[in-house]
Design an enzyme around this catalytic site. Structure first.
Site, PDB file in Angstrom:
ATOM      1  N   ASN A  11       0.951  -1.412   0.000  1.00  0.00           N
ATOM      2  CA  ASN A  11      -0.129  -0.148   0.010  1.00  0.00           C
ATOM      3  C   ASN A  11       0.832   1.189   0.116  1.00  0.00           C
ATOM      4  O   ASN A  11       1.689   1.547   0.933  1.00  0.00           O
ATOM      5  CB  ASN A  11      -0.900  -0.024   1.419  1.00  0.00           C
ATOM      6  N   ALA A  12       0.875   2.021  -1.238  1.00  0.00           N
ATOM      7  CA  ALA A  12       1.929   3.087  -1.331  1.00  0.00           C
ATOM      8  C   ALA A  12       1.437   4.427  -0.080  1.00  0.00           C
ATOM      9  O   ALA A  12       2.489   4.798   0.347  1.00  0.00           O
ATOM     10  CB  ALA A  12       1.674   3.628  -2.838  1.00  0.00           C
ATOM     11  N   GLU A  42      -2.802 -15.446   4.181  1.00  0.00           N
ATOM     12  CA  GLU A  42      -4.066 -15.555   4.747  1.00  0.00           C
ATOM     13  C   GLU A  42      -3.993 -15.089   6.319  1.00  0.00           C
ATOM     14  O   GLU A  42      -3.504 -15.604   6.987  1.00  0.00           O
ATOM     15  CB  GLU A  42      -4.780 -17.191   4.796  1.00  0.00           C
ATOM     16  N   ASP A  78      -1.500  -4.546  11.125  1.00  0.00           N
ATOM     17  CA  ASP A  78      -2.920  -4.665  11.093  1.00  0.00           C
ATOM     18  C   ASP A  78      -3.696  -3.869  11.668  1.00  0.00           C
ATOM     19  O   ASP A  78      -3.503  -3.576  12.956  1.00  0.00           O
ATOM     20  CB  ASP A  78      -3.073  -6.366  11.446  1.00  0.00           C
ATOM     21  N   LYS A 184      -1.385  14.147  10.993  1.00  0.00           N
ATOM     22  CA  LYS A 184      -2.056  12.556  11.069  1.00  0.00           C
ATOM     23  C   LYS A 184      -0.903  11.812  11.467  1.00  0.00           C
ATOM     24  O   LYS A 184      -1.220  10.975  12.468  1.00  0.00           O
ATOM     25  CB  LYS A 184      -2.440  12.125   9.646  1.00  0.00           C
TER      26      LYS A 184
END
Length: 221
Positions: A11-12, A42, A78, A184
């Site tokens: 994910n860039a 998985e 995660d 952020k």
């Protein structure tokens, strides 16, 4: 000696945040895509930490097989959105909510629709992030960061990704997609978790044989 960090994501947007927060470690920070590792992992853990460890272990195993693990810390995260009114859904299933290939614009619209008519004080929510790291000596570390807020009534902002446009932060009066990059990184769940992980990694890079006492492979949180 740690020479680089490989993060188990492609994910860039996420990598941009990660590189900014870990910049002061003075280490090369690469994505799994950067090092040519592709794995169909998985994520069947029941907690954020379990899923992060599953990913970091899988990428570390791939690098070890190719003889490229020396001097490398493999990290993974995660994260999820927990909405109190929806019994903390989507939680650990946030990335798979409504299907992994479903756009976040559709996912966000669905969550807003499910909260139709729910007043501000009952729209409480939080972003949770767990970071896992597999160190060159086999030790494993975990950290967790949280940011509290509530779900807005429409998407706002273009600076974030995922659920950012609907996550309203009262402290700023804006969604996380409306915050600047610096704002952020300072308050986000991933920012908190990465800074906690960074402190643990510093213990290792400052010459200690392990971040804390324990046998190799111990899970430390």
């Amino acid at each position: 000696m740690i020479k680089r960090i490989v993060f188990a994501t492609g994910n860039a947007g996420k990598m941009k945040e990660i590189r900014a927060i870990l910049a002061d470690l003075g280490l090369e920070v690469l994505s799994m895509k950067d090092v040519g590792v592709s794995a169909d992992i998985e994520e069947d853990g029941s907690t954020y930490e379990e899923n992060a460890l599953i990913k970091s272990r899988a990428v570390a195993a791939g690098l070890r097989k190719d003889g490229r693990l020396e001097g490398t810390v493999v990290m993974a995260d995660d994260s999820g959105l927990e909405i109190d009114f929806l019994n903390r859904e989507p939680g650990v299933y946030s990335a798979r909510y409504m299907g992994e290939d479903t756009s976040y614009r559709i996912k966000n619209a669905n969550l807003i629709e499910r909260l139709e008519g729910v007043e501000d004080e009952r729209r409480g929510a939080r972003f949770v992030c767990a970071i896992a790291a597999v160190l060159p000596d086999g030790h494993e570390l975990t950290s967790r960061g949280v940011i509290e807020g509530r779900i807005g009534y429409e998407e706002k902002g273009e600076n974030g990704f995922g659920y950012d446009p609907i996550f309203y932060v009262p402290e700023f009066g804006r969604t996380t997609a409306e915050l600047t990059e610096a704002e952020k990184n300072r308050v986000s769940h991933r920012g908190h978790a990465l800074r906690l992980m960074k402190e643990q990694l510093k213990e290792f890079t400052e010459g200690k044989n392990s971040p804390r006492s324990g046998e190799a492979g111990e899970r430390i949180s």
